[in-house]
Design a protein around this motif. Structure first.
Motif, PDB file in Angstrom:
ATOM      1  N   ASN A 197      -0.367  28.057  20.498  1.00 37.91           N
ATOM      2  CA  ASN A 197      -1.011  28.917  19.543  1.00 37.91           C
ATOM      3  C   ASN A 197      -2.353  30.182  19.448  1.00 37.91           C
ATOM      4  N   ALA A 198      -2.885  29.491  19.614  1.00 32.83           N
ATOM      5  CA  ALA A 198      -4.203  29.706  20.067  1.00 32.83           C
ATOM      6  C   ALA A 198      -4.061  30.478  21.374  1.00 32.83           C
ATOM      7  N   THR A 199      -3.565  30.352  22.228  1.00 33.05           N
ATOM      8  CA  THR A 199      -3.845  30.178  23.697  1.00 33.05           C
ATOM      9  C   THR A 199      -3.104  32.108  23.468  1.00 33.05           C
ATOM     10  N   PHE A 200      -1.879  32.045  22.295  1.00 27.88           N
ATOM     11  CA  PHE A 200      -0.888  32.910  22.481  1.00 27.88           C
ATOM     12  C   PHE A 200      -2.016  34.258  21.698  1.00 27.88           C
ATOM     13  N   ARG A 208      -0.259  31.650  31.366  1.00 27.78           N
ATOM     14  CA  ARG A 208      -0.601  30.216  31.184  1.00 27.78           C
ATOM     15  C   ARG A 208       0.837  29.272  30.076  1.00 27.78           C
ATOM     16  N   ILE A 209       1.175  29.786  29.431  1.00 24.35           N
ATOM     17  CA  ILE A 209       1.945  29.063  28.398  1.00 24.35           C
ATOM     18  C   ILE A 209       3.234  28.989  28.902  1.00 24.35           C
ATOM     19  N   LEU A 214       7.222  25.830  31.887  1.00 19.19           N
ATOM     20  CA  LEU A 214       8.157  25.284  33.240  1.00 19.19           C
ATOM     21  C   LEU A 214       8.065  23.709  33.739  1.00 19.19           C
ATOM     22  N   LYS A 215       6.603  23.625  33.664  1.00 15.28           N
ATOM     23  CA  LYS A 215       6.714  21.976  33.440  1.00 15.28           C
ATOM     24  C   LYS A 215       7.227  21.082  33.228  1.00 15.28           C
ATOM     25  N   ASP A 216       7.313  21.724  31.596  1.00 12.47           N
ATOM     26  CA  ASP A 216       8.108  20.365  30.457  1.00 12.47           C
ATOM     27  C   ASP A 216       9.159  20.621  31.428  1.00 12.47           C
TER      28      ASP A 216
END
Length: 249
Positions: A197-200, A208-209, A214-216
């Motif tokens: 949420n903070a990154t967005f 980055r999100i 994709l990794k998940d």
């Protein structure tokens, strides 16, 4: 084994990342503010404690579809190269500035094939969240997400957390824990769910999100394979479809 690979190719592994509808609580409309305050009273750990209305909004709203939004959807699927005895895992991420456009694009993918959907804790989070946000945004539910009126065996949903429960319905296992016990590289090396949420909203770093999402998806797919030990030595090549398109330009 041939049947397993045939079925594997029909599975669409997915993961969604979500955020609060707005950066600040006071940006919500008045009706949603009132409803969030009521929900907040149930969310606080101390029912007798006094909290400032809206104080839990930034950290908690994103996991509730009525107060959150889908900011990206990562998907991936396997292709079996029998001659090379290699699995190709092709993945991509849907991300748009407008949530409705994102959901429409994702819905179009679901209608191209009779997919079986697989996510970690997907039956309790990813699948219902997507359905709720699609309806809120006026997007018709694609067939794989339509469960009303279907018999349990007609619902084409898989959940790696449910598979790991083996009938123990009170058992909860994080994807990261399963990745650890199976020796699968982590998806949390740069970001984890609590930081999305903070990154967005604050950092505006959607790239980055997307990488984290994709990794998940890849970790979920690898966990699914790990539950079939005969595939332990299988070579897997990962191809991100967006990167593939760029290389052909």
């Amino acid at each position: 084994m041939a049947d397993f690979f045939d079925q594997l190719g029909d599975i669409l592994f997915l993961d969604i990342e979500t955020a609060s509808l707005t950066e600040r609580f006071d940006e919500l409309n008045e009706r949603l503010k009132e409803e969030w305050i009521k929900k907040e009273q149930h969310l606080q750990k101390d029912p007798e404690g006094l909290i400032e209305p809206g104080s839990l909004y930034f950290d908690r709203a994103g996991i509730h579809a009525e107060f959150g939004q889908v900011i990206c959807v990562g998907v991936g699927y396997f292709q079996w190269k029998k001659k090379d005895k290699k699995l190709i895992f092709r993945s991509k991420v849907f991300q748009e500035e407008n949530e409705r456009e994102l959901l429409v694009s994702f819905s179009e993918l679901l209608q191209k094939k009779k997919w079986v959907l697989c996510a970690h804790n997907g039956k309790e989070f990813d699948f219902p969240y997507l359905c709720r946000r699609m309806l809120i945004q006026g997007v018709p539910l694609p067939e794989p997400l339509q469960i009303a009126g279907k018999k349990p065996w007609e619902v084409r949903h898989l959940d790696t957390m449910e598979l790991w429960k083996f009938g123990d319905y009170k058992y909860y296992t994080r994807l990261e824990l399963l990745a650890s016990v199976f020796g699968i590289p982590t998806s949390k090396d740069d970001l984890d769910g609590s930081q999305v949420n903070a990154t967005f909203h604050l950092e505006k770093d959607t790239q980055r999100i997307k990488k984290y999402c994709l990794k998940d998806v890849e970790v979920t797919a690898r966990v699914y394979l790990a539950m079939n030990p005969t595939l332990d030595e299988m070579e897997i090549e990962v191809v991100h479809l967006e990167e593939l398109k760029k290389s052909h330009k």
